[in-house]
Design an enzyme around this catalytic site. Structure first.
Site, PDB file in Angstrom:
ATOM      1  N   TYR A   1      35.656  49.246  33.738  1.00 57.15           N
ATOM      2  CA  TYR A   1      34.986  49.021  35.020  1.00 57.15           C
ATOM      3  C   TYR A   1      33.768  48.125  34.836  1.00 57.15           C
ATOM      4  O   TYR A   1      33.578  47.139  35.575  1.00 57.15           O
ATOM      5  CB  TYR A   1      34.569  50.353  35.632  1.00 57.15           C
ATOM      6  CG  TYR A   1      33.588  50.236  36.771  1.00 57.15           C
ATOM      7  CD1 TYR A   1      34.015  49.827  38.033  1.00 57.15           C
ATOM      8  CD2 TYR A   1      32.235  50.524  36.595  1.00 57.15           C
ATOM      9  CE1 TYR A   1      33.120  49.711  39.084  1.00 57.15           C
ATOM     10  CE2 TYR A   1      31.338  50.414  37.640  1.00 57.15           C
ATOM     11  CZ  TYR A   1      31.781  50.003  38.885  1.00 57.15           C
ATOM     12  OH  TYR A   1      30.877  49.880  39.921  1.00 57.15           O
TER      13      TYR A   1
ATOM     14  N   GLU B   1      26.188  49.871  35.483  1.00 52.91           N
ATOM     15  CA  GLU B   1      27.072  50.131  34.354  1.00 52.91           C
ATOM     16  C   GLU B   1      27.247  48.894  33.484  1.00 52.91           C
ATOM     17  O   GLU B   1      27.647  49.000  32.323  1.00 52.91           O
ATOM     18  CB  GLU B   1      28.430  50.622  34.852  1.00 52.91           C
ATOM     19  CG  GLU B   1      28.419  52.027  35.427  1.00 52.91           C
ATOM     20  CD  GLU B   1      28.172  53.102  34.377  1.00 52.91           C
ATOM     21  OE1 GLU B   1      28.636  52.943  33.236  1.00 52.91           O
ATOM     22  OE2 GLU B   1      27.507  54.096  34.708  1.00 52.91           O
TER      23      GLU B   1
ATOM     24  N   SER C   1      26.753  46.295  39.298  1.00 53.50           N
ATOM     25  CA  SER C   1      26.538  47.696  38.927  1.00 53.50           C
ATOM     26  C   SER C   1      25.653  47.825  37.698  1.00 53.50           C
ATOM     27  O   SER C   1      25.730  47.013  36.772  1.00 53.50           O
ATOM     28  CB  SER C   1      27.890  48.360  38.651  1.00 53.50           C
ATOM     29  OG  SER C   1      27.732  49.624  38.051  1.00 53.50           O
TER      30      SER C   1
END
Length: 345
Positions: A158, A136, A134
């Protein structure tokens, strides 16, 4: 290359899993999907794929969970897939602050469980693994745009879990010569996006406002910027990664960033409304730490995979608004029909 091939998709009932299943079925794969047992139906996104007989071009579902090592071992060693796409995760950033241990177990250690079974399967036959990484993971990285060499600075549980899974994937590739790839996908959306994610939350609200179901939309930070693409485009990149001679890691992105305000303007303008008349800021939707700006550089994917995005951001938002307006219209028609047939009236 894909003739008579078998693939396992974890997270097959999600946005990405459903589009990937469609792609693999169209290529003649025998597709197996891992789903969690639930008392409610979760297969709506793939219901149209469930009618084919077992074999090439079919989809078969199996109950399981990334927390269950024994179950994963039994399933994968029984199916013996040629390709494994690990898309399952606790994937909501805000929720990961509330459930950090669960997020790490499913999103981080769950990926390790998949890799370990794949390592065992590789003793029998070749298997290739795709790990859904990801954007992120980049978090507060100062470099813009971000590419495969950018240092990770995760800003949520996460993101930390995804970094763990990313490095375990590389470790298994280098330590065991396992064909394993990380796809570092930037935000990707569609009408199948979960309603708790901001783009779908916006387009769903537009449809519901147009048909009288709600009159306000509550959001957090409107200035956050993301690199948003179309999920249907991005699953093709996942498949392409596992078709190369050698495994590698790739950033998948559009190279352009837009704010949540931009999304609001395009979405509400599609139905000739001013978003400022309907949107209110709610402090509950602010995160303890937030990533203000992400923008990807997919040059490596373009050069090595021959992949590039094909759906511009404004077109993507319009596609989502149109779909959610149609959905709200069907909901309104159903509600009106039920009201007209209510025997109490």
């Amino acid at each position: 290359m894909s003739e008579n091939r078998c693939a396992l998709i974890t997270g097959i009932t999600g946005q990405d899993g459903s589009y990937l299943a469609e792609l693999l079925v169209s290529k003649g794969y025998e597709v197996h999907g891992l789903i969690r047992r639930s008392s409610t139906t979760t297969t709506g996104r793939i219901a149209h794929l469930m009618n084919a007989a077992p074999g090439p071009g079919s989809v078969e579902l199996h109950y399981g969970d990334l927390s269950d090592s024994i179950g994963l071992n039994t399933l994968i060693l029984d199916i013996e897939p040629d390709e494994i796409y690990n898309l399952a995760a606790q994937s909501h950033v805000r929720v990961s602050f509330d459930k950090p241990l669960y997020t790490m177990d499913i999103t981080g250690v769950g990926a390790l469980r998949i890799l370990e079974v794949a390592r065992q399967l590789a003793r029998r036959k070749e298997v290739r693994v795709y790990q859904a990484s990801s954007s992120e993971m980049f978090g507060a990285a100062p470099d813009v745009p971000q590419n495969e060499c950018t240092t990770f600075r995760p800003q949520s549980p996460y993101a930390c879990a995804k970094v763990y899974a990313y490095y375990q994937t590389i470790n298994y590739r280098e330590a065991y010569d396992l064909y394993a790839c990380n796809g570092i996908l930037f935000n990707h959306e569609s009408p199948r996006r979960g309603e708790q994610f901001v783009t779908r939350k916006i387009t769903r609200a537009v449809g519901r406002i147009m048909h009288g179901f709600q009159d306000k939309l509550f959001l957090g930070n409107l200035d956050a910027k993301r690199d948003w693409g179309y999920a249907k485009d991005y699953v093709e990149a996942m498949w392409l990664m596992l078709q190369q001679d050698e495994p590698d890691d790739f950033v998948i992105a559009t190279g352009q960033s837009h704010s949540i305000r931009d999304c609001l303007e395009i979405a509400f303008d599609r139905v000739n409304l001013n978003w400022e008349d309907y949107v209110e800021i709610d402090p509950r939707f602010f995160r303890p730490t937030d990533v203000s700006f992400l923008q990807g550089d997919c040059s490596k994917a373009r050069e090595s995979l021959g992949w590039e995005p094909s759906t511009p951001f404004d077109e993507l938002i319009r596609i989502m608004v149109d779909a959610d307006c149609d959905l709200a219209a069907r909901e309104r028609a159903l509600e009106d029909m039920n009201a007209n047939t209510d025997p109490r009236k």
